[in-house]
Motif scaffolding. Sequence first.
Motif, PDB file in Angstrom:
ATOM      1  N   VAL A 168      79.322  51.736   6.736  1.00 58.97           N
ATOM      2  CA  VAL A 168      78.132  51.780   5.897  1.00 58.97           C
ATOM      3  C   VAL A 168      76.937  51.370   6.747  1.00 58.97           C
ATOM      4  O   VAL A 168      76.987  50.364   7.469  1.00 58.97           O
ATOM      5  N   ALA A 169      75.873  52.142   6.682  1.00 60.14           N
ATOM      6  CA  ALA A 169      74.610  51.794   7.344  1.00 60.14           C
ATOM      7  C   ALA A 169      73.661  51.289   6.267  1.00 60.14           C
ATOM      8  O   ALA A 169      73.452  51.964   5.256  1.00 60.14           O
ATOM      9  N   VAL A 170      73.104  50.091   6.464  1.00 53.73           N
ATOM     10  CA  VAL A 170      72.292  49.486   5.407  1.00 53.73           C
ATOM     11  C   VAL A 170      70.962  48.966   5.946  1.00 53.73           C
ATOM     12  O   VAL A 170      70.838  48.585   7.113  1.00 53.73           O
ATOM     13  N   ARG A 171      69.984  48.954   5.051  1.00 56.98           N
ATOM     14  CA  ARG A 171      68.741  48.227   5.260  1.00 56.98           C
ATOM     15  C   ARG A 171      68.573  47.328   4.041  1.00 56.98           C
ATOM     16  O   ARG A 171      68.520  47.824   2.915  1.00 56.98           O
ATOM     17  N   SER A 172      68.524  46.025   4.279  1.00 59.30           N
ATOM     18  CA  SER A 172      68.549  45.091   3.152  1.00 59.30           C
ATOM     19  C   SER A 172      67.927  43.772   3.545  1.00 59.30           C
ATOM     20  O   SER A 172      68.042  43.328   4.691  1.00 59.30           O
ATOM     21  N   GLN A 173      67.258  43.130   2.577  1.00 53.82           N
ATOM     22  CA  GLN A 173      66.757  41.781   2.778  1.00 53.82           C
ATOM     23  C   GLN A 173      67.871  40.757   2.580  1.00 53.82           C
ATOM     24  O   GLN A 173      67.774  39.623   3.028  1.00 53.82           O
ATOM     25  N   LEU A 174      68.938  41.166   1.892  1.00 53.20           N
ATOM     26  CA  LEU A 174      70.082  40.286   1.673  1.00 53.20           C
ATOM     27  C   LEU A 174      70.852  40.138   2.979  1.00 53.20           C
ATOM     28  O   LEU A 174      71.092  41.126   3.677  1.00 53.20           O
ATOM     29  N   PRO A 175      71.248  38.911   3.353  1.00 57.72           N
ATOM     30  CA  PRO A 175      72.010  38.739   4.596  1.00 57.72           C
ATOM     31  C   PRO A 175      73.275  39.596   4.601  1.00 57.72           C
ATOM     32  O   PRO A 175      73.929  39.780   3.567  1.00 57.72           O
ATOM     33  N   LEU A 176      73.605  40.114   5.762  1.00 58.13           N
ATOM     34  CA  LEU A 176      74.737  41.027   5.871  1.00 58.13           C
ATOM     35  C   LEU A 176      76.052  40.387   5.453  1.00 58.13           C
ATOM     36  O   LEU A 176      76.921  41.053   4.882  1.00 58.13           O
ATOM     37  N   ASP A 177      76.233  39.088   5.738  1.00 54.71           N
ATOM     38  CA  ASP A 177      77.495  38.458   5.373  1.00 54.71           C
ATOM     39  C   ASP A 177      77.674  38.422   3.864  1.00 54.71           C
ATOM     40  O   ASP A 177      78.756  38.694   3.339  1.00 54.71           O
ATOM     41  N   ARG A 178      76.588  38.108   3.126  1.00 57.50           N
ATOM     42  CA  ARG A 178      76.668  38.097   1.667  1.00 57.50           C
ATOM     43  C   ARG A 178      76.915  39.498   1.127  1.00 57.50           C
ATOM     44  O   ARG A 178      77.678  39.693   0.176  1.00 57.50           O
ATOM     45  N   LEU A 179      76.260  40.486   1.717  1.00 60.59           N
ATOM     46  CA  LEU A 179      76.428  41.864   1.268  1.00 60.59           C
ATOM     47  C   LEU A 179      77.860  42.339   1.495  1.00 60.59           C
ATOM     48  O   LEU A 179      78.466  42.983   0.634  1.00 60.59           O
ATOM     49  N   VAL A 214      68.857  47.254  -2.007  1.00 59.27           N
ATOM     50  CA  VAL A 214      69.580  47.629  -0.790  1.00 59.27           C
ATOM     51  C   VAL A 214      69.553  49.147  -0.642  1.00 59.27           C
ATOM     52  O   VAL A 214      69.805  49.879  -1.592  1.00 59.27           O
ATOM     53  N   ARG A 215      69.209  49.631   0.558  1.00 59.41           N
ATOM     54  CA  ARG A 215      69.348  51.042   0.899  1.00 59.41           C
ATOM     55  C   ARG A 215      70.621  51.178   1.736  1.00 59.41           C
ATOM     56  O   ARG A 215      70.791  50.458   2.729  1.00 59.41           O
ATOM     57  N   THR A 238      68.380  58.352   1.490  1.00 61.76           N
ATOM     58  CA  THR A 238      68.155  57.422   0.379  1.00 61.76           C
ATOM     59  C   THR A 238      66.699  57.475  -0.059  1.00 61.76           C
ATOM     60  O   THR A 238      65.805  57.812   0.716  1.00 61.76           O
ATOM     61  N   ALA A 239      66.478  57.154  -1.310  1.00 58.11           N
ATOM     62  CA  ALA A 239      65.145  57.186  -1.909  1.00 58.11           C
ATOM     63  C   ALA A 239      65.095  56.128  -3.002  1.00 58.11           C
ATOM     64  O   ALA A 239      66.135  55.587  -3.398  1.00 58.11           O
ATOM     65  N   ARG A 241      64.848  56.326  -6.142  1.00 54.60           N
ATOM     66  CA  ARG A 241      65.720  56.643  -7.266  1.00 54.60           C
ATOM     67  C   ARG A 241      67.168  56.865  -6.845  1.00 54.60           C
ATOM     68  O   ARG A 241      68.043  57.057  -7.694  1.00 54.60           O
ATOM     69  N   ARG A 242      67.415  56.863  -5.564  1.00 54.23           N
ATOM     70  CA  ARG A 242      68.768  57.073  -5.058  1.00 54.23           C
ATOM     71  C   ARG A 242      68.977  56.163  -3.841  1.00 54.23           C
ATOM     72  O   ARG A 242      69.038  56.628  -2.705  1.00 54.23           O
ATOM     73  N   PRO A 243      69.101  54.841  -4.072  1.00 60.97           N
ATOM     74  CA  PRO A 243      69.159  53.901  -2.951  1.00 60.97           C
ATOM     75  C   PRO A 243      70.481  53.904  -2.192  1.00 60.97           C
ATOM     76  O   PRO A 243      70.537  53.431  -1.059  1.00 60.97           O
ATOM     77  N   VAL A 244      71.540  54.395  -2.810  1.00 57.96           N
ATOM     78  CA  VAL A 244      72.849  54.441  -2.148  1.00 57.96           C
ATOM     79  C   VAL A 244      73.328  55.887  -2.126  1.00 57.96           C
ATOM     80  O   VAL A 244      73.419  56.536  -3.169  1.00 57.96           O
ATOM     81  N   VAL A 245      73.616  56.396  -0.920  1.00 55.47           N
ATOM     82  CA  VAL A 245      74.032  57.795  -0.773  1.00 55.47           C
ATOM     83  C   VAL A 245      75.342  57.842   0.002  1.00 55.47           C
ATOM     84  O   VAL A 245      75.445  57.288   1.100  1.00 55.47           O
ATOM     85  N   ASP A 246      76.330  58.493  -0.594  1.00 56.73           N
ATOM     86  CA  ASP A 246      77.596  58.756   0.090  1.00 56.73           C
ATOM     87  C   ASP A 246      77.473  60.121   0.772  1.00 56.73           C
ATOM     88  O   ASP A 246      77.104  61.108   0.121  1.00 56.73           O
ATOM     89  N   HIS A 247      77.772  60.164   2.051  1.00 56.74           N
ATOM     90  CA  HIS A 247      77.619  61.411   2.796  1.00 56.74           C
ATOM     91  C   HIS A 247      78.418  62.540   2.162  1.00 56.74           C
ATOM     92  O   HIS A 247      77.984  63.702   2.162  1.00 56.74           O
ATOM     93  N   GLY A 248      79.557  62.200   1.576  1.00 58.53           N
ATOM     94  CA  GLY A 248      80.387  63.221   0.955  1.00 58.53           C
ATOM     95  C   GLY A 248      79.729  63.891  -0.230  1.00 58.53           C
ATOM     96  O   GLY A 248      80.115  65.006  -0.612  1.00 58.53           O
ATOM     97  N   SER A 249      78.725  63.231  -0.820  1.00 56.94           N
ATOM     98  CA  SER A 249      78.050  63.805  -1.987  1.00 56.94           C
ATOM     99  C   SER A 249      76.836  64.651  -1.604  1.00 56.94           C
ATOM    100  O   SER A 249      76.227  65.287  -2.467  1.00 56.94           O
ATOM    101  N   LEU A 250      76.463  64.669  -0.323  1.00 56.52           N
ATOM    102  CA  LEU A 250      75.258  65.390   0.084  1.00 56.52           C
ATOM    103  C   LEU A 250      75.450  66.904   0.060  1.00 56.52           C
ATOM    104  O   LEU A 250      74.561  67.649  -0.355  1.00 56.52           O
TER     105      LEU A 250
END
Length: 345
Positions: A168-179, A214-215, A238-239, A241-250
Amino acid sequence: MEALAVRLSQLDAQVEGAIRVVMFYDTLMRRRVDLPALARASAGLAQCAAGIRLHGTGRAIRMAPDGREAPAPGPIPSPGTTPVTLDDEEIGEVWLERPGTPLPLDEVLLDRLALATAAVVERYGPARTTMADPALVELAVSSETDEAARARALRLLGFAAGLPVRVVAVRSQLPLDRLGVLLCPARPVKAAPVGDVGVILATTVDPSRFPDGVRAGIGAAERPDRSWQQARIALRFTAPRRPVVDHGSLGAPALLAQVPPDVMRDNADVAAIARLAACPDDVETLDAYCATGSLRRAADLLHLHHSSVARRLVQIGKALGFELTEPHGLMRAGLALMAWRLLDD
């Protein structure tokens, strides 16, 4: 140690007490106690309920001074919770449930309990830390790594041979360990920053567990290197209205990620969207309409009257140079909006 405690006790009775607390926990560590025994001994020493909670499990171990499990949550912990840290990562917390004013040695006791808890977790589990060496994670996901080196990196990260590993590739203000803990509370998970993107490796990923703000792009392949490539592509799609995107759904739109940026910028539809971006309300309206394909559902999404949305779409269509209410126009607008967001990535 005993001689030092005697000498110090002649100077300060509280120092003697602190030394005895340290010796108490040193003895527990030599006996290799587990977490319940550690909480039980701490409650007995403090003569009030003591608690241990690990973020990885979410379960609290609470023991009463008589050695049994504490029957119900006690008063607000005093003097408060103390974090448990392992490998520079906060993995849990400990506390005392003492009614009234804390005793002078409570702080020392909690510090030693936190250190002992970290030592027990490191020795026995039930969970290892989530954060990993970024270099090791990069080795596991790089397409340039040979299979033997990749297998060794995954083994060092704690993943058993033969297990599928998704990235998973993420951009988030939440620390990675908590995520990471939120995504996989009971399964192997590792995280590390690579460049300006957070990377999470896990055997399973549930998109519904991502918190707000989280994106995230989720790779669909089971090979970490291929999954990493897919995760980065999905993250670009990601956008709001769509912050989480699974590549399989693209599906087919994933091909847009392979178009050179200069080619996309030169496209008339994408250039028109870029000009439209000067008015955020227009972009939001177009996004809602493309997402729903319906004037009335877009109006509901925007909390506007459908006639207001209709007027906006007429003006947006004039700016784009084609009719949005026709199926072909809707498809053109959706693709142009996707391409423009990829340029903005």
